[in-house]
Design a protein around this motif. Structure first.
Motif, short mmCIF file in Angstrom:
data_model
loop_
_atom_site.label_atom_id
_atom_site.label_comp_id
_atom_site.label_asym_id
_atom_site.label_seq_id
_atom_site.Cartn_x
_atom_site.Cartn_y
_atom_site.Cartn_z
N GLU A 180 8.03 -8.66 28.96
CA GLU A 180 8.30 -7.23 29.04
C GLU A 180 8.14 -6.56 27.68
O GLU A 180 8.28 -7.19 26.64
CB GLU A 180 9.69 -6.97 29.59
N ILE A 181 7.84 -5.27 27.72
CA ILE A 181 7.79 -4.46 26.51
C ILE A 181 9.22 -4.06 26.18
O ILE A 181 9.95 -3.57 27.04
CB ILE A 181 6.89 -3.23 26.70
N VAL A 182 9.61 -4.28 24.91
CA VAL A 182 10.98 -3.99 24.47
C VAL A 182 10.93 -3.19 23.17
O VAL A 182 9.92 -3.17 22.46
CB VAL A 182 11.78 -5.30 24.24
N ASP A 183 12.04 -2.52 22.87
CA ASP A 183 12.19 -1.89 21.56
C ASP A 183 12.32 -3.02 20.55
O ASP A 183 13.03 -4.01 20.78
CB ASP A 183 13.45 -1.02 21.52
N TYR A 184 11.63 -2.88 19.40
CA TYR A 184 11.62 -3.97 18.43
C TYR A 184 11.42 -3.39 17.04
O TYR A 184 10.33 -2.96 16.68
CB TYR A 184 10.50 -4.97 18.76
N THR A 185 12.49 -3.36 16.27
CA THR A 185 12.44 -2.86 14.89
C THR A 185 12.14 -4.03 13.97
O THR A 185 12.86 -5.03 13.97
CB THR A 185 13.78 -2.21 14.51
N THR A 186 11.07 -3.91 13.20
CA THR A 186 10.64 -5.00 12.32
C THR A 186 9.84 -4.45 11.16
O THR A 186 9.30 -3.34 11.25
CB THR A 186 9.81 -6.04 13.10
N GLN A 187 9.75 -5.22 10.09
CA GLN A 187 8.89 -4.85 8.96
C GLN A 187 7.47 -5.36 9.17
O GLN A 187 6.57 -5.01 8.41
CB GLN A 187 9.46 -5.38 7.63
N HIS A 188 7.24 -6.17 10.21
CA HIS A 188 5.92 -6.73 10.46
C HIS A 188 5.00 -5.69 11.10
O HIS A 188 5.43 -4.89 11.93
CB HIS A 188 6.02 -7.97 11.35
N LYS A 189 3.74 -5.75 10.72
CA LYS A 189 2.75 -4.79 11.22
C LYS A 189 2.40 -5.06 12.68
O LYS A 189 2.45 -6.21 13.13
CB LYS A 189 1.47 -4.89 10.38
N PRO A 190 1.99 -4.01 13.40
CA PRO A 190 1.48 -4.23 14.76
C PRO A 190 0.36 -5.27 14.75
O PRO A 190 -0.46 -5.32 13.84
CB PRO A 190 0.96 -2.85 15.17
N GLY A 191 0.38 -6.11 15.77
CA GLY A 191 -0.59 -7.19 15.87
C GLY A 191 -0.06 -8.52 15.37
O GLY A 191 -0.67 -9.56 15.59
N THR A 192 1.12 -8.51 14.74
CA THR A 192 1.75 -9.74 14.26
C THR A 192 2.47 -10.43 15.42
O THR A 192 3.04 -9.77 16.28
CB THR A 192 2.76 -9.43 13.13
N ILE A 193 2.45 -11.75 15.41
CA ILE A 193 3.24 -12.54 16.35
C ILE A 193 4.46 -13.05 15.61
O ILE A 193 4.35 -13.66 14.55
CB ILE A 193 2.43 -13.73 16.91
N VAL A 194 5.66 -12.77 16.16
CA VAL A 194 6.91 -13.24 15.57
C VAL A 194 7.60 -14.13 16.60
O VAL A 194 7.81 -13.70 17.74
CB VAL A 194 7.84 -12.06 15.18
N ILE A 195 7.93 -15.34 16.19
CA ILE A 195 8.60 -16.29 17.09
C ILE A 195 10.03 -16.50 16.60
O ILE A 195 10.25 -16.91 15.46
CB ILE A 195 7.84 -17.63 17.15
N ASP A 196 10.99 -16.17 17.44
CA ASP A 196 12.41 -16.39 17.17
C ASP A 196 12.78 -17.68 17.89
O ASP A 196 13.09 -17.68 19.08
CB ASP A 196 13.20 -15.19 17.69
N SER A 197 12.73 -18.79 17.16
CA SER A 197 12.96 -20.11 17.77
C SER A 197 14.36 -20.23 18.36
O SER A 197 14.54 -20.81 19.43
CB SER A 197 12.73 -21.22 16.75
N ALA A 198 15.37 -19.69 17.67
CA ALA A 198 16.74 -19.81 18.15
C ALA A 198 16.92 -19.10 19.49
O ALA A 198 17.61 -19.60 20.38
CB ALA A 198 17.71 -19.26 17.11
N ALA A 199 16.28 -17.94 19.65
CA ALA A 199 16.40 -17.17 20.89
C ALA A 199 15.38 -17.61 21.94
O ALA A 199 15.44 -17.15 23.08
CB ALA A 199 16.24 -15.68 20.59
N ARG A 200 14.41 -18.45 21.54
CA ARG A 200 13.34 -18.91 22.44
C ARG A 200 12.52 -17.73 22.96
O ARG A 200 12.22 -17.62 24.14
CB ARG A 200 13.87 -19.71 23.63
N ARG A 201 12.14 -16.84 22.00
CA ARG A 201 11.35 -15.66 22.35
C ARG A 201 10.20 -15.49 21.36
O ARG A 201 10.33 -15.83 20.18
CB ARG A 201 12.20 -14.38 22.33
N LEU A 202 9.09 -15.00 21.86
CA LEU A 202 7.93 -14.66 21.04
C LEU A 202 7.70 -13.16 21.22
O LEU A 202 7.76 -12.66 22.34
CB LEU A 202 6.71 -15.46 21.50
N TYR A 203 7.45 -12.48 20.10
CA TYR A 203 7.20 -11.03 20.11
C TYR A 203 5.81 -10.77 19.58
O TYR A 203 5.46 -11.25 18.50
CB TYR A 203 8.22 -10.30 19.23
N PHE A 204 5.03 -10.00 20.32
CA PHE A 204 3.76 -9.49 19.83
C PHE A 204 4.04 -8.05 19.43
O PHE A 204 4.31 -7.20 20.28
CB PHE A 204 2.65 -9.57 20.88
#
Length: 192
Positions: A51-75
């Motif tokens: 799903e598309i979610v609100d996501y505040t981050t310093q990473h640029k669009p197009g970056t893949i961020v993997i939160d291993s503890a939460a077992r989630r990947l964010y594009f």
């Protein structure tokens, strides 16, 4: 009825949106994907919705961020949004953190278990061609020059778990979606 149904037949029956209740299989005659039925109750119990979610981050669009503890990947997407996926991650002792890039992409990748894995599991095949029985799943995004990949899985029950040898596992339909979004050169940030 056969346990394998052609996608066109599924669509005609109104079953085109089975999500993780369906698994791709290759028709040996036509080499086209078939769909194998999987118990929807089991698939639903293990499904983590994309799903598309609100996501505040310093990473640029197009970056893949993997939160291993939460077992989630964010594009990461523009305007403070991200596509969020459920993932399986490395089990204790095989988890890792760091930054890599997508160095290559492959549809229906082959699998050659690395020597370290064969040492732990000598029963594994030395090579598996790409296809629905291959543990690499429908797509793979290779991470730098490491042995790690973001890849599909033919074991949907492992999504949301820490069970891999360090690779990031996704549902096949999710890794296909990510594969279409991410390009070679995409930055991948893995956090514990």
């Amino acid at each position: 009825m056969s346990r394998f149904l052609r996608p066109a037949l599924l669509a005609g029956l109104g079953l085109f949106a089975l999500g993780s209740a369906a698994r791709a299989e290759i028709d040996p005659l036509t080499r086209q994907p078939l769909i194998q039925y999987v118990d929807p109750a089991k698939a639903q119990a293990t499904a983590i919705p994309r799903e598309i979610v609100d996501y505040t981050t310093q990473h640029k669009p197009g970056t893949i961020v993997i939160d291993s503890a939460a077992r989630r990947l964010y594009f990461v997407m523009p305007d403070g949004k991200a596509m969020r996926y459920g993932v399986g991650v490395g089990r204790p002792g095989f988890d890792w953190a760091g930054t890599q890039i997508v160095s290559r992409k492959q549809e229906w990748p082959t699998w050659t278990p690395p020597a370290q894995m064969l040492k732990r599991r000598p029963d594994l095949p030395r090579f598996m061609p790409g296809g629905p029985d291959n543990p690499m799943g429908a797509r793979a995004l290779y991470l730098g020059s490491t042995l790690y990949r973001i890849h599909g899985s033919n074991e949907p029950e492992t999504i949301g778990q820490a069970v891999s040898s360090g690779c990031i596992r996704m549902l096949n339909e999710d890794v296909i979606d990510l594969y279409d979004r991410a390009k070679v050169g995409t930055r991948v940030v893995v956090a514990r």
